[in-house]
Design an enzyme around this catalytic site. Structure first.
Site, PDB file in Angstrom:
ATOM      1  N   LYS A 152       0.847  -1.197   0.000  1.00 51.61           N
ATOM      2  CA  LYS A 152       0.000   0.000   0.000  1.00 51.61           C
ATOM      3  C   LYS A 152       0.881   1.246   0.000  1.00 51.61           C
ATOM      4  CE  LYS A 152      -3.930  -1.859   2.612  1.00 51.61           C
ATOM      5  NZ  LYS A 152      -4.963  -1.643   1.589  1.00 51.61           N
ATOM      6  N   ARG A 163     -10.192 -11.639   1.736  1.00 51.48           N
ATOM      7  CA  ARG A 163     -11.023 -12.715   1.182  1.00 51.48           C
ATOM      8  C   ARG A 163     -10.293 -14.051   1.234  1.00 51.48           C
ATOM      9  NH1 ARG A 163     -11.494  -9.355  -4.276  1.00 51.48           N
ATOM     10  NH2 ARG A 163     -11.156  -7.729  -2.714  1.00 51.48           N
TER      11      ARG A 163
HETATM   12  N1  BES Z   1      -8.218  -3.826   4.279  1.00 53.59           N
HETATM   13  C1  BES Z   1      -8.345  -3.412   2.926  1.00 53.59           C
HETATM   14  C2  BES Z   1      -9.663  -2.679   2.656  1.00 53.59           C
HETATM   15  C3  BES Z   1      -9.742  -1.271   3.146  1.00 53.59           C
HETATM   16  C4  BES Z   1      -9.131  -0.261   2.424  1.00 53.59           C
HETATM   17  C5  BES Z   1     -10.444  -0.956   4.272  1.00 53.59           C
HETATM   18  C6  BES Z   1      -9.220   1.040   2.854  1.00 53.59           C
HETATM   19  C7  BES Z   1     -10.541   0.338   4.695  1.00 53.59           C
HETATM   20  C8  BES Z   1      -9.925   1.339   3.997  1.00 53.59           C
HETATM   21  C9  BES Z   1      -8.299  -4.622   2.006  1.00 53.59           C
HETATM   22  O1  BES Z   1      -7.478  -5.644   2.420  1.00 53.59           O
HETATM   23  C10 BES Z   1      -7.771  -4.144   0.691  1.00 53.59           C
HETATM   24  O2  BES Z   1      -6.651  -3.756   0.648  1.00 53.59           O
HETATM   25  N2  BES Z   1      -8.620  -4.149  -0.319  1.00 53.59           N
HETATM   26  C11 BES Z   1      -8.277  -3.684  -1.603  1.00 53.59           C
HETATM   27  C12 BES Z   1      -8.734  -4.711  -2.595  1.00 53.59           C
HETATM   28  C13 BES Z   1      -8.184  -4.502  -3.969  1.00 53.59           C
HETATM   29  C14 BES Z   1      -6.697  -4.756  -3.985  1.00 53.59           C
HETATM   30  C15 BES Z   1      -8.897  -5.452  -4.920  1.00 53.59           C
HETATM   31  C16 BES Z   1      -8.987  -2.351  -1.832  1.00 53.59           C
HETATM   32  O3  BES Z   1     -10.132  -2.206  -1.384  1.00 53.59           O
HETATM   33  O4  BES Z   1      -8.373  -1.469  -2.391  1.00 53.59           O
HETATM   34 MN    MN Z   2      -5.477  -5.422   1.818  1.00 55.80          MN
END
Ligand code: BES
Ligand code: MN
Ligand code: ZN
Length: 497
Positions: free
Chosen positions: A275, A349
């Site tokens: 990230k 997931r």
């Molecule tokens: N934990 C995150 C989701 C999230 C992001 C929660 C920002 C709260 C704030 C999750 O693991 C994630 O990173 N999801 C990605 C999925 C994508 C890579 C398909 C997302 O939502 O960007």
């Molecule tokens: Mn994630």
């Protein structure tokens, strides 16, 4: 903080609260204070444009002949529209106003509402509940705090004519609040304090309430074939764990349990699909789904709910390292289905896939509900007001929507379909862990559904509701504890003996 309910009617506290309804209709207690202060309350209402609207507050310094510091005059709005949630909010507003006032004790004069949909006992109990929830602060890491910011209120006396009923009612709400507060604590703790091992140990403490806690090791999960969950934690120095909580509150031991499953990514860096740095610290909250499950189990056990319930949480840390999984890796889940890991940041997931499969396989539950801070996309769709729900069962959804309204933890149903499902097909494995560019929260749910057989199931995406930067009426800024009250209410309304 201590909350008690008493019958005495003369305030001996630092702050004293009286209520006024719409159109400046004084409650009996407000009238009493108005009288002993020679009309100070009425005067303040005139001077302060105070009409008694819901949540309106004026604060008076008490005249020297009274044995209190201040009087808070609090508007309740139209008496007939008062309900439990509004009462909790009033409690919260009072606490928010006084928390750092310097006053230590607070008394609240409750008169039995005459025209409301809520009894005097209910009003008093829910007031106390809102007060406790709003009093919560996570300040253990401050070694010094300005006096003016320190919470000062330590005792609340809710004075009401109502019966022993109040105490019983509050007792139950207080146990639910224990669950909410546990969830907030867990979510707020940083990743160096709450990691899979320490988290599992913390959950173990629930055995004091009669919850049976099992902690699965990596070896045991390996044995079960949980290649999907394990792949997420493989880049971390922390061992992953699956924790199973059993609460057997039903008279009937053979009654199939309700099951709650939570995403417990104790920190989500994104893994090799790292990230961006800005705001990454927020990803300590990526175990919010699991915290809701743990909190709900605590609430159910605490109030001795007559239900058999299972809580399953997958605890892992998603880190980048030389042992971390790579984009493109193919992993095999406990179900036997294979997954192409396109993006290591779509890890929630992967954890839930094995946790869900394990739960339905081992426990044959009445239904399964999973909670997860799963996608940023759900925040785009629903903001912070609603959690998204995805389901294969209309009735369970309806029950959940109703429970959400009852406790003000709202959910909004999102669509699922074959068309969305196709988007997670992979070219080299049974599925991939990301869908296309659009509908990210839906394709995530479609992925999860591939790990659910016929059991009624709801997935709740709480990425938008688990944390708030602004205070709400019943929570300081930060972790909300979202989900605990929702699950408790669902069980209370539909699934107890
Ligand atoms: N934990 C995150 C989701 C999230 C992001 C929660 C920002 C709260 C704030 C999750 O693991 C994630 O990173 N999801 C990605 C999925 C994508 C890579 C398909 C997302 O939502 O960007
Ligand atoms: Mn994630
Ligand atoms: Zn995540």
């Amino acid at each position: 903080m201590n909350i008690k309910f008493s019958k005495k009617s003369l305030p001996t506290s630092d702050s004293h609260v009286v209520f006024v309804y719409s159109d400046k209709e004084l409650s009996d207690s407000a009238a009493k204070i108005d009288k002993v202060t020679d009309g100070l309350v009425s005067r303040a209402m005139d001077v302060g444009h105070f009409e008694g609207k819901f949540g309106q507050i004026i604060e008076l310094v008490a005249p020297v002949n009274l044995d209190i510091n201040r009087v808070l005059v609090v508007g309740l709005g139209k008496e007939a529209s008062l309900d439990q949630v509004k009462t909790q909010k009033i409690g919260g507003k009072i606490m928010a106003r006084l928390i750092a006032s310097g006053d230590e004790t607070l008394s609240i004069a409750v008169d039995v509402p005459k025209k409301a949909n809520i009894s005097g006992a209910e009003f008093a109990a829910h007031l106390g509940y809102g007060i406790r929830l709003r009093r919560y602060r996570f300040d253990k890491y401050f070694t010094k705090q300005e006096e003016s910011k320190k919470p000062s209120v330590i005792g609340v006396d809710i004075m009401c004519t109502a019966s022993a009923n109040v105490k019983k009612m509050f007792e139950e709400l207080d146990r639910i609040a224990d669950g909410v507060i546990l969830a907030r604590d867990l979510v707020t703790e940083p990743g160096n304090v709450i990691y899979p091992e320490s988290y599992a140990e913390k959950i173990k403490e629930l055995s004091d309430l009669g919850i049976d806690v099992e902690i699965l090791t990596e070896d045991e999960m390996e044995e079960l074939g949980m290649g999907s969950l394990l792949s997420v934690g493989q880049g971390s120095a922390c061992e992953s764990h699956l924790v199973v909580m059993h609460w057997n509150g039903s008279e009937n031991d053979d009654e199939p349990p309700v099951a709650f499953v939570g995403k417990g990514v104790t920190f989500d860096t994104g893994g090799i699909s790292l990230k961006p740095g800005a705001g990454m610290e927020d990803m300590k909250f990526d175990m919010g789904g699991s915290a809701a499950v743990v909190g709900a189990m605590k609430a159910l056990a605490g109030r001795n709910a007559k239900v058999n319930a299972i809580g399953v949480v997958g605890l892992v840390e998603n880190m980048p390292s030389s042992t971390a999984q790579r984009p493109g890796d193919v992993v095999t889940s406990m179900s036997g289905q294979t997954i192409e890991v396109i993006n290591t940041d779509a890890e929630g997931r992967l954890v839930l896939a094995d946790a869900l499969w394990y739960t339905q396989d081992r426990f044959k539950p009445k239904f399964m509900i999973d909670l997860a801070t799963l996608t940023g996309a759900i925040m785009v769709a629903l903001g912070q007001e609603y959690a998204g729900i995805f389901s294969n069962n209309d009735e369970l959804c309806e029950n959940l929507i109703r429970a959400g309204k009852d406790v003000d933890e709202l959910v909004w149903r999102m669509p699922m379909s074959k068309g969305f499902d196709k988007l997670v097909d992979s070219k080299i494995a049974d599925m991939k862990n990301v869908g296309g560019k659009y509908g990210g929260s839906i394709t995530a749910a479609q992925f999860l559904q591939r790990y659910v057989n016929d059991v009624p199931w709801v997935h709740i995406d709480i990425a938008g509701t688990a944390w708030r930067t602004e205070a709400s009426d019943i929570a300081a800024p930060g972790a909300t504890g979202y989900g605990v009250r929702l699950l408790d209410q669902l069980v209370r309304d539909n699934y107890e003996d």
